[in-house]
Design a protein around this motif. Structure first.
Motif, PDB file in Angstrom:
ATOM      1  N   ASP A 190       1.023  -1.238   0.186  1.00  0.00           N
ATOM      2  CA  ASP A 190       0.002   0.066   0.187  1.00  0.00           C
ATOM      3  C   ASP A 190       0.937   1.191   0.229  1.00  0.00           C
ATOM      4  N   ARG A 192       0.199   4.320  -0.282  1.00  0.00           N
ATOM      5  CA  ARG A 192      -0.390   4.914   0.610  1.00  0.00           C
ATOM      6  C   ARG A 192      -0.090   5.125   2.156  1.00  0.00           C
ATOM      7  N   SER A 193       0.457   3.999   2.608  1.00  0.00           N
ATOM      8  CA  SER A 193       1.011   3.918   3.828  1.00  0.00           C
ATOM      9  C   SER A 193       2.141   4.593   4.398  1.00  0.00           C
ATOM     10  N   LEU A 194       2.036   5.821   4.305  1.00  0.00           N
ATOM     11  CA  LEU A 194       3.524   6.714   4.737  1.00  0.00           C
ATOM     12  C   LEU A 194       3.665   6.666   6.109  1.00  0.00           C
ATOM     13  N   TRP A 220      10.917   9.953  -0.634  1.00  0.00           N
ATOM     14  CA  TRP A 220       9.541  10.429  -0.460  1.00  0.00           C
ATOM     15  C   TRP A 220       9.445  11.826  -0.794  1.00  0.00           C
ATOM     16  N   GLU A 224       6.704  13.901  -2.837  1.00  0.00           N
ATOM     17  CA  GLU A 224       5.811  14.773  -2.393  1.00  0.00           C
ATOM     18  C   GLU A 224       6.505  15.955  -1.574  1.00  0.00           C
ATOM     19  N   ASN A 227       5.430  17.914   1.372  1.00  0.00           N
ATOM     20  CA  ASN A 227       5.118  17.217   2.769  1.00  0.00           C
ATOM     21  C   ASN A 227       5.946  17.298   3.811  1.00  0.00           C
TER      22      ASN A 227
END
Length: 458
Positions: A190, A192-194, A220, A224, A227
């Motif tokens: 996944d 999206r599992s930051l 990362w 992003e 972020n």
């Protein structure tokens, strides 16, 4: 007494025979959209149309817990289970309420009921592992996590939880290596599992694979660039200039994303005890609890300090930068008021307002302490007490340092100097272990200081 609208007789008759399923679907949609007020109204309409409808009872129970009415939620779900005793989701959700209310044995029983009804219920299996770990039944917990991964090899949450288990209880570097692989797998399953990605970076650094850890955060950040989490963590690993304190956006992003599992993860750091040791230290300087103090829980998080200081408080206020955390504190209860705000600004806006300001594991995200401690002094009344915890930096000549966890450590001498320069007296600092991380004790300072009376200050 609640007022109820009286419908004309013919309308009431049509409503009484109306199929309840459409209303239930509307209620579920409102619930999923977090429109809890509408959802509750519709669930109760379903129960008017079809008394003791088990799905409406079940989900209304979940909703009541979300609104801080956990006892009511428990009774509603128990009533639903009397009607449909083999409903695994209802057993699982009843377990979740018990778990979040700090009743792991009751939660365990519910999860086992859910698995008896549906052996492949992955959520119940993962939750069972968590509460076994909370109860320090580590061999059973390890087996339960393993069973989850055997049932659902592509479940990102399962790999993440196993990674945390291995890291929290690591007894060798091999356990940390296995933990890192679990986090890699969770992110691969996944993307999206930051939180898995962040955990991977921290674990690689603990393994002294510093270049790999920094590369995790660079990759990362490349994906992003706006972020704040990878930006801060890259600095924590020495890959960029360290900020003087954690950026508000980083803290908000980190804890909003962490809110749903925060208590669970802290409990799984089985020696996490910052709120308890801080409350015990304050108990030595405060007068006997008589409910007369105005108290601020500064950086309240999910509200772990509330039950420990409630007896001292006439008015207990919690403030936190994370709205997600504040909602969890609201659910826990115990506060007279809760606010979402940046801590230093909040303190500056409330001069002479409090007899006690306490802050457990919040100032670890502040590097320089001058501004926040000056604000705390101003927010206290004369003779008021400040209590807080920090991670301890032993040796060296620096005032503070950022760590690969993203938190800061502070030197005792620096803390003493800042408190004195900001007008505090009767400073007391004692060392203690505040938590365990990656199998090692995290040393901390438990700090108390008093704002002197105006006569003494002058």
């Amino acid at each position: 007494m609640a007022m109820r609208t009286v419908l004309p007789q013919n309308v009431a008759l049509r409503r009484s025979v109306r199929d309840f399923a459409g209303v239930l679907q509307q209620a579920l949609c409102a619930h999923q959209a977090d429109d809890l007020e509408t959802a509750e109204r519709l669930y109760r309409e379903v129960l008017d149309l079809r008394a003791a409808q088990p799905d409406a009872l079940h989900y209304l129970g979940v909703l009541c817990h979300q609104q801080g009415r956990s006892d009511e939620g428990v009774e509603l779900i128990r009533t639903a289970l009397k009607i449909t005793p083999r409903h695994p989701d209802a057993h699982n959700n009843l377990g979740n309420i018990h778990k979040e209310c700090g009743r792991p044995a009751e939660a365990e029983a519910c999860y086992r009921h859910a698995l008896a009804c549906a052996p492949d219920h992955h959520n119940a299996q993962g939750n069972l592992a968590v509460v076994l770990e909370v109860q320090e039944r580590l061999d059973e917990a390890f087996e339960a996590y393993g069973a989850l991964l055997a049932q659902a090899p592509d479940d990102a949450r399962g790999h993440y939880l196993m990674g945390l288990f291995l890291r929290n209880h690591a007894q060798s570097m091999e356990h940390l290596e296995q933990s890192a692989e679990c986090f890699r797998r969770a992110f691969a399953v996944d993307p999206r599992s930051l939180r898995a990605l962040e955990a991977l970076g921290v674990t690689l650094y603990a393994l002294k694979r510093h270049d790999e850890a920094r590369q995790v955060y660079r990759d990362w950040l490349a994906r992003e660039p706006d972020n704040p989490v990878p930006r801060h963590m890259l600095a924590a690993c020495g890959g960029a200039e360290a900020p003087s304190r954690a950026d508000d956006a980083y803290v908000r992003e980190l804890f909003d994303g962490f809110a749903d599992s925060f208590d669970e993860q802290l409990l799984k750091n089985l020696d996490y005890r910052a709120p308890q040791v801080l409350a015990a230290a304050l108990g030595e300087v405060l007068r006997p609890a008589d409910g007369t103090l105005d108290v601020l829980d500064a950086g309240c998080g999910t509200g772990l300090c509330a039950p420990l200081v409630r007896a001292h408080a006439r008015n207990l206020v919690g403030v936190d930068l994370s709205g997600g955390m504040v909602e969890k504190a609201r659910l826990r209860g115990g506060y007279d008021d809760l606010e979402v705000a940046e801590l230093t600004s909040y303190l500056q806006a409330h001069p002479d307002a409090y007899d006690l300001v306490l802050s457990a594991d919040t100032l670890v995200y502040f590097g320089r302490l001058e501004d926040v401690l000056a604000a705390a002094h101003a927010a206290l009344r004369p003779d008021g007490w400040l209590g807080f915890t920090l991670e301890a930096m032993e040796g060296g000549t620096a005032d503070l340092e950022i760590t690969p966890s993203g938190r800061y450590r502070h030197a005792r001498r620096y803390v003493e100097d800042v408190l004195a320069s900001r007008g505090f007296r009767d400073v007391r600092i004692q060392g203690d272990t505040l938590r365990r991380e990656a199998g090692h004790a995290v040393a901390g300072w438990v700090v108390l200081a008093q704002r002197p009376s105006d006569a003494l200050a002058s």
